[in-house]
Write an enzyme that holds these catalytic residues in place. Structure first.
Site, PDB file in Angstrom:
ATOM      1  N   ARG A 107       0.843  -1.199   0.000  1.00 22.95           N
ATOM      2  CA  ARG A 107       0.000   0.000   0.000  1.00 22.95           C
ATOM      3  C   ARG A 107       0.868   1.233   0.000  1.00 22.95           C
ATOM      4  NH1 ARG A 107      -5.003  -1.519   3.997  1.00 22.95           N
ATOM      5  NH2 ARG A 107      -5.323  -3.484   2.907  1.00 22.95           N
ATOM      6  N   LYS A 152     -11.698 -12.153   4.900  1.00 24.43           N
ATOM      7  CA  LYS A 152     -12.826 -11.707   5.690  1.00 24.43           C
ATOM      8  C   LYS A 152     -13.895 -11.238   4.711  1.00 24.43           C
ATOM      9  CE  LYS A 152     -10.505  -7.310   6.802  1.00 24.43           C
ATOM     10  NZ  LYS A 152      -9.082  -7.511   6.504  1.00 24.43           N
ATOM     11  N   ASP A 166     -12.952  -2.424  -0.088  1.00 29.54           N
ATOM     12  CA  ASP A 166     -12.890  -3.650  -0.886  1.00 29.54           C
ATOM     13  C   ASP A 166     -13.879  -4.721  -0.427  1.00 29.54           C
ATOM     14  OD1 ASP A 166     -11.413  -3.951   1.477  1.00 29.54           O
ATOM     15  OD2 ASP A 166     -10.114  -5.473   0.602  1.00 29.54           O
ATOM     16  N   GLU A 212     -11.349 -10.453  13.417  1.00 28.48           N
ATOM     17  CA  GLU A 212     -10.425  -9.463  13.951  1.00 28.48           C
ATOM     18  C   GLU A 212     -11.221  -8.302  14.533  1.00 28.48           C
ATOM     19  OE1 GLU A 212      -6.454  -9.093  11.812  1.00 28.48           O
ATOM     20  OE2 GLU A 212      -7.869  -9.088  10.158  1.00 28.48           O
ATOM     21  N   ARG A 223      -1.172   1.531  17.267  1.00 27.40           N
ATOM     22  CA  ARG A 223      -2.477   1.096  17.754  1.00 27.40           C
ATOM     23  C   ARG A 223      -2.307   0.582  19.183  1.00 27.40           C
ATOM     24  NH1 ARG A 223      -5.298   1.373  13.038  1.00 27.40           N
ATOM     25  NH2 ARG A 223      -4.468   0.307  11.189  1.00 27.40           N
ATOM     26  N   SER A 243      -8.011  -1.172   0.522  1.00 30.59           N
ATOM     27  CA  SER A 243      -9.046  -1.473   1.510  1.00 30.59           C
ATOM     28  C   SER A 243      -9.728  -0.234   2.074  1.00 30.59           C
ATOM     29  CB  SER A 243      -8.436  -2.321   2.616  1.00 30.59           C
ATOM     30  OG  SER A 243      -9.432  -2.757   3.489  1.00 30.59           O
ATOM     31  N   HIS A 244      -9.555  -0.021   3.367  1.00 30.40           N
ATOM     32  CA  HIS A 244     -10.257   1.058   4.067  1.00 30.40           C
ATOM     33  C   HIS A 244      -9.539   2.407   3.921  1.00 30.40           C
ATOM     34  CE1 HIS A 244      -7.253  -0.901   6.456  1.00 30.40           C
ATOM     35  NE2 HIS A 244      -7.063   0.247   7.084  1.00 30.40           N
ATOM     36  N   ASP A 283     -14.436  -6.315   2.484  1.00 29.76           N
ATOM     37  CA  ASP A 283     -14.172  -7.409   3.408  1.00 29.76           C
ATOM     38  C   ASP A 283     -14.450  -7.064   4.874  1.00 29.76           C
ATOM     39  OD1 ASP A 283     -11.999  -5.749   3.618  1.00 29.76           O
ATOM     40  OD2 ASP A 283     -10.471  -7.275   3.226  1.00 29.76           O
ATOM     41  N   ARG A 284     -14.653  -5.780   5.172  1.00 25.61           N
ATOM     42  CA  ARG A 284     -14.970  -5.421   6.564  1.00 25.61           C
ATOM     43  C   ARG A 284     -16.465  -5.218   6.737  1.00 25.61           C
ATOM     44  NH1 ARG A 284     -10.427  -1.455   9.114  1.00 25.61           N
ATOM     45  NH2 ARG A 284      -8.643  -2.657   8.391  1.00 25.61           N
ATOM     46  N   THR A 335      -2.075 -10.202  13.748  1.00 29.47           N
ATOM     47  CA  THR A 335      -2.974  -9.379  12.944  1.00 29.47           C
ATOM     48  C   THR A 335      -2.785  -9.641  11.451  1.00 29.47           C
ATOM     49  OG1 THR A 335      -3.063  -7.658  14.610  1.00 29.47           O
ATOM     50  CG2 THR A 335      -3.482  -6.977  12.350  1.00 29.47           C
ATOM     51  N   LYS A 363      -2.266  -6.740  -3.962  1.00 32.65           N
ATOM     52  CA  LYS A 363      -1.826  -7.918  -3.224  1.00 32.65           C
ATOM     53  C   LYS A 363      -2.090  -9.180  -4.016  1.00 32.65           C
ATOM     54  CE  LYS A 363      -5.916  -8.836  -0.488  1.00 32.65           C
ATOM     55  NZ  LYS A 363      -6.319  -9.606   0.666  1.00 32.65           N
ATOM     56  N   SER A 382     -10.751  -5.340  13.997  1.00 36.70           N
ATOM     57  CA  SER A 382     -10.795  -4.263  13.025  1.00 36.70           C
ATOM     58  C   SER A 382     -11.960  -4.442  12.044  1.00 36.70           C
ATOM     59  CB  SER A 382      -9.469  -4.215  12.280  1.00 36.70           C
ATOM     60  OG  SER A 382      -9.190  -5.490  11.712  1.00 36.70           O
ATOM     61  N   ASP A 401     -16.332  -1.831   3.824  1.00 38.90           N
ATOM     62  CA  ASP A 401     -15.217  -0.938   3.500  1.00 38.90           C
ATOM     63  C   ASP A 401     -14.909  -0.899   2.006  1.00 38.90           C
ATOM     64  OD1 ASP A 401     -14.124  -3.478   3.267  1.00 38.90           O
ATOM     65  OD2 ASP A 401     -12.150  -2.855   3.962  1.00 38.90           O
TER      66      ASP A 401
HETATM   67  C1  VG1 Z   1      -5.343  -3.399   9.730  1.00 44.23           C
HETATM   68  C2  VG1 Z   1      -6.114  -4.154  10.780  1.00 44.23           C
HETATM   69  C3  VG1 Z   1      -6.018  -5.647  10.518  1.00 44.23           C
HETATM   70  C4  VG1 Z   1      -6.515  -5.964   9.106  1.00 44.23           C
HETATM   71  C5  VG1 Z   1      -5.744  -5.130   8.105  1.00 44.23           C
HETATM   72  C6  VG1 Z   1      -6.282  -5.299   6.696  1.00 44.23           C
HETATM   73  O1  VG1 Z   1      -3.972  -3.734   9.797  1.00 44.23           O
HETATM   74  O2  VG1 Z   1      -5.636  -3.849  12.059  1.00 44.23           O
HETATM   75  O3  VG1 Z   1      -6.770  -6.339  11.481  1.00 44.23           O
HETATM   76  O4  VG1 Z   1      -6.337  -7.329   8.805  1.00 44.23           O
HETATM   77  O5  VG1 Z   1      -5.842  -3.739   8.443  1.00 44.23           O
HETATM   78  O6  VG1 Z   1      -7.616  -4.919   6.629  1.00 44.23           O
HETATM   79  P1  VG1 Z   1      -2.886  -2.811  10.553  1.00 44.23           P
HETATM   80  O7  VG1 Z   1      -1.579  -3.475  10.317  1.00 44.23           O
HETATM   81  O8  VG1 Z   1      -3.012  -1.445   9.977  1.00 44.23           O
HETATM   82  O9  VG1 Z   1      -3.291  -2.800  11.998  1.00 44.23           O
HETATM   83  V1  VG1 Z   1      -8.308  -4.359   5.207  1.00 44.23           V
HETATM   84  O10 VG1 Z   1      -9.892  -4.428   5.298  1.00 44.23           O
HETATM   85  O11 VG1 Z   1      -7.079  -4.391   4.290  1.00 44.23           O
HETATM   86  O12 VG1 Z   1      -8.216  -5.452   4.080  1.00 44.23           O
HETATM   87 CO    CO Z   2     -10.728  -4.238   3.469  1.00 39.46          CO
END
Ligand code: VG1
Ligand code: CO
Length: 544
Positions: free
Chosen positions: A24, A377, A280, A364, A497, A114-115, A282-283, A345, A127, A366, A278
């Site tokens: 990313r 997810k 993509d 998770e 975090r 993602s988010h 998955d959340r 994580t 990825k 998150s 979110d």
């Molecule tokens: C964060 C979250 C983690 C999650 C990751 C990808 O990672 O804490 O639980 O799997 O994002 O989520 P980090 O390293 O920033 O804490 V997302 O919806 O990419 O696909």
């Molecule tokens: Co995501």
């Protein structure tokens, strides 16, 4: 037939090391000449997909998605790949991509950050998922990073014009480009897992729901499944059109960023159920009428109620949660007499456990929940699971969660994020905390006895691989936990975090406010880490 291939010289990039979930970076970084191509070549070199095997490609539709997919298709052909499967318009949610890969492809490339916000001044990401449909393990991504840092050329085929918007096969002889409906196979999978009849009856009976797609990928999926197949009124899905910049929003489903949804679910005349996903897909965030379900509680509630859902009627083999996720699901697992695994994580760590049949559900803190139906997810899956449970129990979301607390106790939980901290300051916080770990066990802090303190290390029970330094943990004898770790998904400075958790078992106290219940634990964590003085931040950027 062979395509005409151009071999383009490139200089290696040393910063192409995937983090928690892929590579990313700011969009502008990916727009540098050869940057995307360099990483894709490294991925394809390590993936070594044989002729005849399929590669799935799709993304969350953010700025650069379509151009990047064009490049990847040409590079796939340039590297001897003969079959590429793309979601129409270049779109695929992460769980839908996982499902497609599992239909027989060798792997898949998913374009998403993602988010993280998108757009020309936002973030982009890429990825690789392996044949099981899951994010490539660290052993793979480490090789990719090494390769990307050593590459001197990449290969692109000159293809005739192709159309990413026309479902069907475009056959160039050396390459079969198959454009598929991004929703169809995924929606069909959901119908095999859940009791659509019961959910349809619930909605027909007047149960009101709202789904906020946050202008990201899940819009078309939610419209098809919730509105078309389950009969929710048109307009149930809001912000349903995927936009390259997500409408300028931050596509992260939480109380801070999903404001349209939160306003409605906490306002007058609130619907019975609210959910968001979110960038993509998955959340997930689950809301009841004026009620927020924490992701850790959500996982525990789903595990406790799994046998109400057709796909899980036979019970769960086991469950897993990431280390910072609250131990609410552990309590359920113990009651069910099934194993509960604690992983680092990132979803990639669940893959082996799912493949080996040792777990059925995982999640998770998150806002990520999933099962063995794919290897990612899955946001909409969690929404359907909740709707199925609500339909089967005939209770509201709030009633279900409160009954859960009464039966299992309540894990009070919160997360503080300090975003964009200078990397040196973030490292100092971690070093300061780490230097105290050895002396903490046995000490009484804030009236609680420290049972253990360590830097979390995980040994995969299936392949024995070890992942060290996955977060600093201070564990108390009464189950209270303080965890500090550095994010692996940010693109600007470093995000710290801090996770705080305490358990209350008696029925009456399970109704206490979160803030006051956790106040002492938070204070202790902030003091031990000296985070305010190292980062010069009096308060976190986001509290989840
Ligand atoms: C964060 C979250 C983690 C999650 C990751 C990808 O990672 O804490 O639980 O799997 O994002 O989520 P980090 O390293 O920033 O804490 V997302 O919806 O990419 O696909
Ligand atoms: Co995501």
């Amino acid at each position: 037939m062979t395509p005409s291939i151009t071999v383009v010289p490139t200089s290696p990039f040393a910063d192409q090391r995937p983090g928690t979930s892929g590579l990313r970076k700011r969009t502008t970084v990916f727009q540098q000449p050869h940057y995307l191509e360099n990483f894709v070549q490294a991925l394809l070199d390590i993936a070594a997909i044989a002729p005849g095997q399929a590669l799935v490609v799709g993304g969350d539709g953010r700025f650069l998605n379509r151009e990047a997919i064009g490049t990847i298709v040409r590079m796939a052909a340039g590297n001897g790949i003969t079959h590429v499967v793309v979601g129409r318009g270049g779109l695929l949610s992460t769980p839908a991509a996982s499902h497609l890969i599992r239909q027989g492809a060798a792997g898949g490339i998913i374009l998403s950050a993602s988010h993280n916000p998108g757009g020309a001044d936002g973030d982009f990401g890429i990825k690789y998922n392996t044949a099981n449909g899951g994010p490539a393990p660290e052993s793979f991504t480490n090789k990719v990073a090494e390769r990307a840092a050593a590459l001197t050329e990449y290969r692109v085929a000159e293809l005739p014009a192709f159309d990413l918007d026309a479902v069907g096969v475009q056959d160039f002889g050396y390459l079969k480009l198959e454009v598929v409906d991004p929703v169809a196979a995924y929606a069909a999978l959901m119908e095999t897992l859940f009791d659509f009849g019961a959910i349809r009856a619930l909605i027909a009976g007047g149960f009101r729901l709202r789904f906020d797609a946050m202008h990201a990928i899940t819009g078309p999926y939610a419209v098809e499944i919730l509105e078309r197949r389950l009969g929710a009124p048109v307009g149930t899905v809001i912000n349903g059109t995927p936009l390259p910049d997500f409408g300028g929003g931050h596509p992260d489903p939480n109380l801070t960023y999903a404001h349209d949804l939160v306003e409605e679910l906490f306002g007058d005349n609130a619907p019975d159920f609210g959910a968001a996903s979110d960038g993509d897909g998955d959340r997930n965030m689950i809301l009841g009428q004026r009620f927020f379900v924490t992701p850790s509680d959500s996982l525990a509630v789903l595990a406790a109620n799994a046998t109400l859902v057709p796909a899980y009627r036979g019970g769960l083999a086991g469950v897993a949660r990431s280390m910072p996720t609250s131990a609410a699901v552990d309590v359920v697992a113990e009651r069910l007499g099934i194993p509960c695994f604690e992983t680092p994580t990132g979803w990639k760590f669940f893959g082996n456990l799912l493949d080996a049949g040792r777990i059925t559900l995982c999640g998770e803190e998150s806002f990520g929940t999933g099962s063995n139906h794919v290897r990612e997810k899955d946001g909409l899956w969690a929404v359907l699971f909740w709707l199925n449970v609500v339909a089967a129990r005939g209770e509201s979301v709030e009633q279900i969660v409160r009954a859960h607390w009464a039966e299992y106790g309540r894990n009070y939980y919160t997360r503080y994020d300090y975003e964009g901290v200078p990397t040196e300051a973030a490292n100092s916080v971690m070093a300061h905390l780490r230097s105290q770990l050895a002396s903490l066990p046995g000490q009484v802090l804030g009236g609680r006895v420290v049972k253990a303190a360590d830097d979390f290390s995980y040994t995969d029970p299936v392949d024995g691989s070890v992942s060290a330094k996955q977060g600093l943990r201070i564990l108390f004898a009464d189950g209270t936990r303080i965890v500090f770790r550095l994010s692996g998904t940010g693109t600007e400075g470093t995000t710290i975090r801090a996770y705080f958790e305490t358990i209350v078992v008696d029925r009456k106290h399970a109704e206490y406010p979160v803030d006051s219940t956790l106040a002492e634990v938070i204070k202790l964590g902030l003091e031990l880490s000296q985070i305010a003085s190292y980062t010069l931040r009096a308060t976190p950027t986001v509290i989840v």
